[in-house]
Design a protein around this motif. Structure first.
Motif, PDB file in Angstrom:
ATOM      1  N   THR A   1      -5.771  -5.103   9.228  1.00  0.00           N
ATOM      2  CA  THR A   1      -6.715  -6.194   9.246  1.00  0.00           C
ATOM      3  C   THR A   1      -7.580  -6.598   8.255  1.00  0.00           C
ATOM      4  N   GLN A   2      -7.326  -5.557   7.041  1.00  0.00           N
ATOM      5  CA  GLN A   2      -8.054  -5.595   5.787  1.00  0.00           C
ATOM      6  C   GLN A   2      -7.166  -5.506   4.541  1.00  0.00           C
ATOM      7  N   ILE A   3      -7.543  -6.001   3.363  1.00  0.00           N
ATOM      8  CA  ILE A   3      -6.750  -5.890   2.195  1.00  0.00           C
ATOM      9  C   ILE A   3      -7.841  -5.235   1.159  1.00  0.00           C
TER      10      ILE A   3
ATOM     11  N   PHE B   1       1.919 -12.012  -8.475  1.00  0.00           N
ATOM     12  CA  PHE B   1       1.921 -10.328  -9.061  1.00  0.00           C
ATOM     13  C   PHE B   1       1.689  -9.723  -7.710  1.00  0.00           C
ATOM     14  N   ASP B   2       2.153  -8.373  -7.930  1.00  0.00           N
ATOM     15  CA  ASP B   2       1.702  -7.196  -7.041  1.00  0.00           C
ATOM     16  C   ASP B   2       1.863  -7.623  -5.493  1.00  0.00           C
ATOM     17  N   PRO B   3       3.316  -7.806  -4.988  1.00  0.00           N
ATOM     18  CA  PRO B   3       3.288  -7.872  -3.758  1.00  0.00           C
ATOM     19  C   PRO B   3       3.101  -6.954  -2.827  1.00  0.00           C
ATOM     20  N   ALA B   4       2.530  -6.866  -1.659  1.00  0.00           N
ATOM     21  CA  ALA B   4       2.091  -5.779  -0.784  1.00  0.00           C
ATOM     22  C   ALA B   4       2.676  -6.256   0.669  1.00  0.00           C
ATOM     23  N   ILE B   5       3.565  -5.696   1.541  1.00  0.00           N
ATOM     24  CA  ILE B   5       4.072  -5.950   2.659  1.00  0.00           C
ATOM     25  C   ILE B   5       3.068  -5.315   3.607  1.00  0.00           C
ATOM     26  N   SER B   6       2.539  -6.206   4.673  1.00  0.00           N
ATOM     27  CA  SER B   6       1.703  -5.681   5.872  1.00  0.00           C
ATOM     28  C   SER B   6       2.286  -4.417   6.569  1.00  0.00           C
ATOM     29  N   PRO B   7       1.466  -3.749   7.308  1.00  0.00           N
ATOM     30  CA  PRO B   7       2.178  -2.805   8.131  1.00  0.00           C
ATOM     31  C   PRO B   7       2.948  -2.994   9.262  1.00  0.00           C
ATOM     32  N   ASP B   8       2.900  -4.429   9.632  1.00  0.00           N
ATOM     33  CA  ASP B   8       3.865  -4.607  10.765  1.00  0.00           C
ATOM     34  C   ASP B   8       5.034  -5.570  10.098  1.00  0.00           C
ATOM     35  N   GLY B   9       5.042  -5.701   8.747  1.00  0.00           N
ATOM     36  CA  GLY B   9       6.061  -6.406   8.172  1.00  0.00           C
ATOM     37  C   GLY B   9       6.186  -7.926   8.200  1.00  0.00           C
ATOM     38  N   THR B  10       5.343  -8.658   8.799  1.00  0.00           N
ATOM     39  CA  THR B  10       5.156  -9.932   9.105  1.00  0.00           C
ATOM     40  C   THR B  10       4.530 -10.971   8.006  1.00  0.00           C
ATOM     41  N   GLN B  11       3.866 -10.145   7.013  1.00  0.00           N
ATOM     42  CA  GLN B  11       3.232 -10.795   5.713  1.00  0.00           C
ATOM     43  C   GLN B  11       3.227 -10.239   4.612  1.00  0.00           C
ATOM     44  N   VAL B  12       3.076 -10.833   3.688  1.00  0.00           N
ATOM     45  CA  VAL B  12       2.939 -10.335   2.129  1.00  0.00           C
ATOM     46  C   VAL B  12       1.788 -10.791   1.435  1.00  0.00           C
TER      47      VAL B  12
ATOM     48  N   SER C   1     -12.526  -4.186  -4.187  1.00  0.00           N
ATOM     49  CA  SER C   1     -13.076  -5.168  -3.221  1.00  0.00           C
ATOM     50  C   SER C   1     -12.371  -5.082  -1.852  1.00  0.00           C
ATOM     51  N   VAL C   2     -13.005  -5.407  -0.797  1.00  0.00           N
ATOM     52  CA  VAL C   2     -12.182  -5.644   0.503  1.00  0.00           C
ATOM     53  C   VAL C   2     -12.304  -6.957   1.054  1.00  0.00           C
ATOM     54  N   VAL C   3     -11.409  -7.817   1.854  1.00  0.00           N
ATOM     55  CA  VAL C   3     -11.527  -8.919   2.341  1.00  0.00           C
ATOM     56  C   VAL C   3     -10.884  -8.473   3.904  1.00  0.00           C
ATOM     57  N   ASN C   4     -11.288  -9.247   4.889  1.00  0.00           N
ATOM     58  CA  ASN C   4     -10.573  -9.263   5.835  1.00  0.00           C
ATOM     59  C   ASN C   4      -9.284 -10.203   5.743  1.00  0.00           C
ATOM     60  N   ALA C   5      -8.277  -9.770   6.524  1.00  0.00           N
ATOM     61  CA  ALA C   5      -6.813 -10.773   6.369  1.00  0.00           C
ATOM     62  C   ALA C   5      -6.970 -12.277   6.521  1.00  0.00           C
ATOM     63  N   ASP C   6      -8.039 -12.597   7.204  1.00  0.00           N
ATOM     64  CA  ASP C   6      -8.358 -14.000   7.417  1.00  0.00           C
ATOM     65  C   ASP C   6      -9.194 -14.743   6.329  1.00  0.00           C
ATOM     66  N   GLY C   7      -9.725 -13.655   5.229  1.00  0.00           N
ATOM     67  CA  GLY C   7     -10.370 -14.270   4.230  1.00  0.00           C
ATOM     68  C   GLY C   7     -11.720 -14.104   4.231  1.00  0.00           C
TER      69      GLY C   7
ATOM     70  N   ALA D   1      -9.244 -12.577 -11.880  1.00  0.00           N
ATOM     71  CA  ALA D   1      -8.860 -10.981 -12.590  1.00  0.00           C
ATOM     72  C   ALA D   1      -8.514 -10.348 -11.367  1.00  0.00           C
ATOM     73  N   LEU D   2      -7.844 -10.493 -10.376  1.00  0.00           N
ATOM     74  CA  LEU D   2      -7.369  -9.783  -9.142  1.00  0.00           C
ATOM     75  C   LEU D   2      -6.090  -9.134  -9.277  1.00  0.00           C
ATOM     76  N   SER D   3      -5.984  -7.621  -8.713  1.00  0.00           N
ATOM     77  CA  SER D   3      -4.621  -7.116  -8.716  1.00  0.00           C
ATOM     78  C   SER D   3      -4.662  -6.106  -7.732  1.00  0.00           C
ATOM     79  N   SER D   4      -3.382  -5.754  -7.483  1.00  0.00           N
ATOM     80  CA  SER D   4      -3.049  -4.679  -6.773  1.00  0.00           C
ATOM     81  C   SER D   4      -3.544  -4.722  -5.137  1.00  0.00           C
ATOM     82  N   PRO D   5      -3.415  -5.564  -4.603  1.00  0.00           N
ATOM     83  CA  PRO D   5      -3.672  -5.850  -3.283  1.00  0.00           C
ATOM     84  C   PRO D   5      -2.888  -4.753  -2.162  1.00  0.00           C
ATOM     85  N   LYS D   6      -3.719  -4.098  -1.336  1.00  0.00           N
ATOM     86  CA  LYS D   6      -3.172  -3.229  -0.691  1.00  0.00           C
ATOM     87  C   LYS D   6      -3.655  -3.283   0.992  1.00  0.00           C
TER      88      LYS D   6
END
Length: 179
Positions: free
Chosen positions: A80-82, A28-39, A129-135, A69-74
């Motif tokens: 560096t964060q989501i 659900f809710d895919p979001a591409i990273s600013p550099d375009g390398t990850q989703v 909530s926020v988490v770093n891209a490495d979790g 019950a997570l949604s809408s990652p950005k």
């Protein structure tokens, strides 16, 4: 660009220059990273969590799964964060029209005889909530209990709430503000 075919269905990457359509994964809710390398995307059910996959479909990994019950990652502008919405916490309360009164307040405002026959309702709280891209470094943001659909901006994190658009920031001592 990235998009999902249907809720929980295949997530695709569409390359504007080549016209190539690449299936990446499902969720659900895919979001591409600013550099375009990850989703970034989320899944529900037995695989519940926040995931990343490379934009070519390789290296899928769950980076956060301690909540459901997570949604809408950005992605944050620097990648560096989501930020994401979650609604896995609730309060028990008495439903009074559009309001839901917690027992301590209801007991002060409603005669005890009336409360005897009123069932408690469960009202889920929507938080950001926020988490770093490495979790690492999971933490909540200061928001209203109806926070949904977050996105980063130069002014902070903007989100939808039951009373309109709000703004908060990923910092200590911040209060949410109406936009």
């Amino acid at each position: 660009i990235v998009f999902q075919q249907s809720p929980g269905g295949t997530i695709y990457a569409y390359h504007l220059e080549s016209g190539e359509l690449v299936p990446l994964t499902h969720g659900f809710d895919p979001a591409i990273s600013p550099d375009g390398t990850q989703v970034a995307f989320v899944r529900e059910g037995g695989e519940a969590g926040l995931y990343l996959v490379n934009s070519d479909g390789s290296n899928e990994r769950k980076i956060f799964g301690e909540r459901v019950a997570l949604s809408s990652p950005k992605w944050s502008p620097d990648g560096t964060q989501i930020v994401f919405s979650r609604n896995d916490e609730y309060i028990d309360c008495y439903q009074m029209g559009a309001s839901c009164l917690i027992p301590a307040i209801a007991e002060q405002q409603i005669p005890p005889k009336m409360l005897e026959n009123m069932p408690l309702s469960r009202e889920y709280q929507h938080k950001l909530s926020v988490v770093n891209a490495d979790g690492s470094n999971f933490h909540d943001l200061a928001t209203l209990a109806s926070a949904r659909a977050p996105d980063w901006s130069s002014a902070g994190v903007i989100y939808q709430s039951s009373v309109g658009l709000q703004r908060t920031a990923d910092a200590e001592g911040v209060n949410t503000q109406e936009v």
